[in-house]
Design a protein around this motif. Structure first.
Motif, PDB file in Angstrom:
ATOM      1  N   GLU A   1       0.699  -1.329  -0.107  1.00  0.00           N
ATOM      2  CA  GLU A   1       0.082  -0.475  -0.513  1.00  0.00           C
ATOM      3  C   GLU A   1       1.018   1.138  -0.214  1.00  0.00           C
ATOM      4  O   GLU A   1       1.812   1.157   0.526  1.00  0.00           O
ATOM      5  CB  GLU A   1      -1.084  -0.222   0.885  1.00  0.00           C
ATOM      6  CG  GLU A   1      -1.960  -1.202   1.379  1.00  0.00           C
ATOM      7  CD  GLU A   1      -2.996  -1.156   0.260  1.00  0.00           C
ATOM      8  OE1 GLU A   1      -2.897  -0.173  -0.175  1.00  0.00           O
ATOM      9  OE2 GLU A   1      -3.761  -1.669  -0.972  1.00  0.00           O
TER      10      GLU A   1
ATOM     11  N   GLU B   1       1.147   3.656   0.999  1.00  0.00           N
ATOM     12  CA  GLU B   1       0.683   4.634   2.784  1.00  0.00           C
ATOM     13  C   GLU B   1       1.978   3.889   3.295  1.00  0.00           C
ATOM     14  O   GLU B   1       3.129   4.141   4.890  1.00  0.00           O
ATOM     15  CB  GLU B   1      -0.307   4.708   3.827  1.00  0.00           C
ATOM     16  CG  GLU B   1      -1.326   6.101   2.995  1.00  0.00           C
ATOM     17  CD  GLU B   1      -1.970   5.490   2.138  1.00  0.00           C
ATOM     18  OE1 GLU B   1      -2.728   6.460   1.462  1.00  0.00           O
ATOM     19  OE2 GLU B   1      -1.761   4.044   1.519  1.00  0.00           O
ATOM     20  N   ASP B   2       2.170   2.804   3.640  1.00  0.00           N
ATOM     21  CA  ASP B   2       3.130   1.462   4.128  1.00  0.00           C
ATOM     22  C   ASP B   2       4.756   1.984   3.826  1.00  0.00           C
ATOM     23  O   ASP B   2       5.302   1.138   4.270  1.00  0.00           O
ATOM     24  CB  ASP B   2       2.747  -0.062   3.676  1.00  0.00           C
ATOM     25  CG  ASP B   2       1.116  -0.029   4.635  1.00  0.00           C
ATOM     26  OD1 ASP B   2       1.212   0.238   5.683  1.00  0.00           O
ATOM     27  OD2 ASP B   2       1.450  -0.953   4.550  1.00  0.00           O
TER      28      ASP B   2
ATOM     29  N   TYR C   1      -2.262   8.177  -8.084  1.00  0.00           N
ATOM     30  CA  TYR C   1      -3.181   7.995  -6.808  1.00  0.00           C
ATOM     31  C   TYR C   1      -2.947   9.815  -5.900  1.00  0.00           C
ATOM     32  O   TYR C   1      -4.089   9.804  -5.435  1.00  0.00           O
ATOM     33  CB  TYR C   1      -2.622   7.037  -5.667  1.00  0.00           C
ATOM     34  CG  TYR C   1      -2.948   6.934  -4.999  1.00  0.00           C
ATOM     35  CD1 TYR C   1      -3.972   6.195  -3.973  1.00  0.00           C
ATOM     36  CD2 TYR C   1      -1.859   6.529  -3.990  1.00  0.00           C
ATOM     37  CE1 TYR C   1      -4.243   6.282  -3.065  1.00  0.00           C
ATOM     38  CE2 TYR C   1      -2.587   6.785  -1.907  1.00  0.00           C
ATOM     39  CZ  TYR C   1      -3.568   6.056  -2.250  1.00  0.00           C
ATOM     40  OH  TYR C   1      -4.182   6.214  -0.706  1.00  0.00           O
TER      41      TYR C   1
ATOM     42  N   THR D   1       0.609  -5.114 -10.665  1.00  0.00           N
ATOM     43  CA  THR D   1       0.101  -3.976 -10.320  1.00  0.00           C
ATOM     44  C   THR D   1      -0.465  -3.341 -11.737  1.00  0.00           C
ATOM     45  O   THR D   1       0.460  -3.221 -12.158  1.00  0.00           O
ATOM     46  CB  THR D   1      -0.329  -2.916  -9.142  1.00  0.00           C
ATOM     47  OG1 THR D   1       0.798  -2.312  -8.696  1.00  0.00           O
ATOM     48  CG2 THR D   1       0.147  -3.885  -7.731  1.00  0.00           C
TER      49      THR D   1
ATOM     50  N   TRP E   1       6.726   6.802   2.010  1.00  0.00           N
ATOM     51  CA  TRP E   1       6.250   7.522   0.692  1.00  0.00           C
ATOM     52  C   TRP E   1       5.971   8.727   1.512  1.00  0.00           C
ATOM     53  O   TRP E   1       5.828  10.281   0.638  1.00  0.00           O
ATOM     54  CB  TRP E   1       4.492   6.661   2.021  1.00  0.00           C
ATOM     55  CG  TRP E   1       3.658   7.456   1.188  1.00  0.00           C
ATOM     56  CD1 TRP E   1       2.243   8.031   1.462  1.00  0.00           C
ATOM     57  CD2 TRP E   1       2.946   7.474  -0.549  1.00  0.00           C
ATOM     58  NE1 TRP E   1       1.174   8.158   0.948  1.00  0.00           N
ATOM     59  CE2 TRP E   1       2.156   8.100  -0.774  1.00  0.00           C
ATOM     60  CE3 TRP E   1       3.892   7.054  -1.715  1.00  0.00           C
ATOM     61  CZ2 TRP E   1       1.019   8.251  -1.837  1.00  0.00           C
ATOM     62  CZ3 TRP E   1       3.356   7.763  -3.257  1.00  0.00           C
ATOM     63  CH2 TRP E   1       1.632   7.951  -2.583  1.00  0.00           C
TER      64      TRP E   1
ATOM     65  N   GLY F   1      -6.345   4.744  -8.185  1.00  0.00           N
ATOM     66  CA  GLY F   1      -6.055   3.909  -7.154  1.00  0.00           C
ATOM     67  C   GLY F   1      -5.352   2.582  -7.697  1.00  0.00           C
ATOM     68  O   GLY F   1      -5.103   2.471  -9.194  1.00  0.00           O
TER      69      GLY F   1
END
Length: 312
Positions: free
Chosen positions: A114, A116-117, A150, A195, A121, A156
């Motif tokens: 993700e 934010e992980d 994003y 992705t 970031w 996303g």
């Protein structure tokens, strides 16, 4: 015109062997010319390979280009020596007082995480926000493209059932757009990612323009309607052997790794692949530097009427 690089940068000798006009910093300072200043935020693990790939493309235009390499301060790469980073790279705090004509944010092997992980970031979003005010045009590549979609536009990503790896055919939605001027109606380009982003979501976004896509690999080139942001979800900058190197790396880590699509001759990994996308790689970077950087950037940033400073 030459690309100006730091003295002793390892990529320099390889560029000279390829007959790409390289000028070292000391000589460049003696010339009475306004070069383009390009910032490269290099997030790829094998930084020296990425340096060579990008410098090769930035150096093949009539424009003189100064390149500054940017590394994250919140994460130190494990695949390049500390001395290389200390010698040839800078951090955001050291350059955020400056303005640049263009910027490239590369891919990174963290796409399954993700956003934010990702440990850096916050630093990357600070850089992206700063660049909106202090850089004329930003090219975002692979993970960098997904991060930009994003962060700036709320688009996303989603994980694919299997890795998108290979050389895919693409079409252009509007051949009159400067970024794809001179492109063929159909052309090929490499992808290497786990992705993707929704083509429907990109098409529906009021601030985005889908310029190129693949029926098999999905979204490829996206441009913001203000021409500020360019998102490339694949890797036109890749060398002929880059996908082969990644394939061998993946095979060493796991069983049942699929051979990259349309890449090895007869899908045989023992045969040497060919670079079938080189011309469009050079054309994309030429168009970006010419139409989106050189023809749009102020000759002197100090003369910009509205003072725009970004503070962290």
């Amino acid at each position: 015109m030459p690309i100006n690089i730091p003295k002793q940068l390892p990529a320099g000798e390889l560029l000279r062997e390829e007959k790409i006009f390289v000028m070292e910093e000391d000589r460049a300072r003696t010339q009475q010319i306004r070069p383009l200043n390009i910032l490269v935020c290099n997030l790829m693990p094998e930084k020296e390979k990425t340096e060579l790939q990008l410098l090769r493309l930035l150096g093949n235009t009539p424009l003189q280009v100064n390149v500054t390499f940017l590394n994250t301060a919140t994460y130190e790469s494990k695949n390049v020596s500390k001395s290389h980073l200390q010698t040839f790279y800078t951090t955001f705090n050291e350059i955020k007082h400056r303005r640049f004509d263009g910027m490239i944010i590369t891919g990174a092997p963290i796409e399954r995480m993700e956003f934010e992980d990702v440990v850096y970031w916050q630093e990357i979003t600070d850089i992206m926000d700063w660049a909106k005010l202090n850089v004329t045009s930003i090219m975002n590549i692979c993970w960098g493209a997904q991060a930009a979609l994003y962060h700036h536009y709320g688009v996303g990503k989603f994980e694919l059932p299997k890795k998108c790896s290979g050389v895919y055919s693409h079409v252009i939605t509007d051949l009159t757009v400067d970024l794809v001027r001179g492109f063929s109606d159909e052309y090929v380009a490499p992808h290497s990612r786990h992705t993707s982003v929704s083509i429907e979501e990109v098409r529906a976004h009021p601030d985005l323009r889908l310029l190129s896509y693949s029926d098999d690999a999905g979204v490829f080139i996206v441009q913001s309607k203000d021409n500020k942001q360019i998102m490339i979800t694949g890797h036109l900058e890749y060398d002929a052997t880059t996908l082969a190197d990644e394939y061998e790396r993946d095979v060493a880590k796991a069983d049942n790794v699929e051979v990259p699509i349309n890449y090895f001759p007869n899908d045989d990994p023992t045969k040497a692949p060919k670079n079938t996308w080189r011309a469009h790689s050079h054309l994309l970077f030429y168009n970006w530097l010419n139409y989106y950087v050189y023809q749009e950037t102020p000759y002197k940033w100090d003369f910009v009427e509205e003072e725009i400073e970004y503070h962290i």
